[in-house]
Design a protein around this motif. Sequence first.
Motif, PDB file in Angstrom:
ATOM      1  N   CYS A 123       0.847  -1.189   0.000  1.00  0.00           N
ATOM      2  CA  CYS A 123       0.000   0.000   0.000  1.00  0.00           C
ATOM      3  C   CYS A 123       0.881   1.236   0.000  1.00  0.00           C
ATOM      4  CB  CYS A 123      -0.933   0.013   1.212  1.00  0.00           C
ATOM      5  SG  CYS A 123      -2.402   1.021   0.896  1.00  0.00           S
ATOM      6  N   CYS A 125      -0.149   4.135   1.819  1.00  0.00           N
ATOM      7  CA  CYS A 125      -0.418   5.030   2.954  1.00  0.00           C
ATOM      8  C   CYS A 125       0.697   5.138   3.997  1.00  0.00           C
ATOM      9  CB  CYS A 125      -1.771   4.710   3.593  1.00  0.00           C
ATOM     10  SG  CYS A 125      -1.942   3.048   4.244  1.00  0.00           S
ATOM     11  N   CYS A 133      -4.103   5.756   0.431  1.00  0.00           N
ATOM     12  CA  CYS A 133      -3.668   4.436  -0.040  1.00  0.00           C
ATOM     13  C   CYS A 133      -3.324   4.430  -1.533  1.00  0.00           C
ATOM     14  CB  CYS A 133      -4.743   3.404   0.257  1.00  0.00           C
ATOM     15  SG  CYS A 133      -5.150   3.291   2.014  1.00  0.00           S
ATOM     16  N   SER A 171      -3.552  -3.795  -0.029  1.00  0.00           N
ATOM     17  CA  SER A 171      -4.609  -3.378   0.901  1.00  0.00           C
ATOM     18  C   SER A 171      -5.182  -2.028   0.509  1.00  0.00           C
ATOM     19  CB  SER A 171      -4.037  -3.305   2.319  1.00  0.00           C
ATOM     20  OG  SER A 171      -3.005  -2.342   2.390  1.00  0.00           O
TER      21      SER A 171
HETATM   22 ZN    ZN Z   1      -3.288   1.969   2.740  1.00  0.00          ZN
END
Ligand code: ZN
Length: 334
Positions: A123, A125, A133, A171
């Motif tokens: 991801c 983030c 994200c 994710s």
């Molecule tokens: Zn994320």
Amino acid sequence: MSYTNKVIHSGYFNDTLRQWQCQNTQITSLNLMYPIFILDEKDVREEIKSMPGIYRQGLNHIKAMLDPVVESGLKSILIFGVINKLSKDQYGTHADSFENPVIQALPLLKEWYPNLVIACDVCLCPYSSDGHCGIIENKQIDNVKSIKRIGEIALSYALAALVSADIVAPSCMMDGHVTAIKQSLMKENLLSRVSVLSYSAKFCSVFYGPFRDAANCAPSFSNRSSYQIPVGSSSIAERVVDRDISESCDMTMVKPGMMYLDVVRKVKDKHPNIPIFIYQVSGEYAMLYHAAQAGVIQLKEGLIEILRSMRRAGGDVIVTYYTPEILKWLKDVL
Ligand code: ZN
Ligand code: PBG
């Protein structure tokens, strides 16, 4: 009216009989995946305040932390990188730079534990300056740029270990992330050597709060509702799972766990042949921890009831921060 054909108690009056009545809800080491946080500061080890008992640690602490868990039968881990010192930018440059803690840890983990299955969360983030994200352009997610970048990051994790990470686990909830990853794996001839575990049915939940402290990845503006699934919608969850499976993900996931077991059952009934993961998320960990601390619920009994319910709903593997404790209990059949 006969009473003899109404008796059901006769089927479960001892432990073995009870186990026979609980087909496919047993818990073994194969049903558990352990999430760990690897920091970019090699010697640091800090407890996560909102997740008492769970630590994030640099590379120099990983072996001491994992050795006893592997010893008690651990089969698989899910790795999250966390950066404190490295810089963050719009494109999450350090998600796959040479200094990334996951990239640095992978070859060592493979060397220390050749039989441990390693999944890497994929991801942006934890690495992006805005904490989202995907890639943000003009305050909005740019999905096309995002999945291109997600494909690149997944590929570097796949290549980082000498043999390659076994599983990459996006994710980010970007549309088309499975295809983007499969295409980048194909370029390096890794398609059949790396599995994709898609966090498909990831709901927009408040129960991720403690994790965002742990991974230092809260969004700096707005929230994740433009890509994570609305809490009340099982139809979107179903569509996302169907799409990810049609894009050939190898395993799928429902997340969080306890409040979404109806979704797990639906997915299992519709797709009985693909393994379903359930993520018991940070907030579920913390809730149970505090209930046990307060003496309201006994941790072991409460956790076993939850895990069994997850198996009964159709979950094959449960991603849980409680994995080390559960493995210790496994000598009794759970
Ligand atoms: Zn994320
Ligand atoms: C971020 C990510 C999150 C989790 C796993 N990966 C949080 C989020 O989406 O905000 C949650 C895990 C947990 O709460 O234990 N892509």
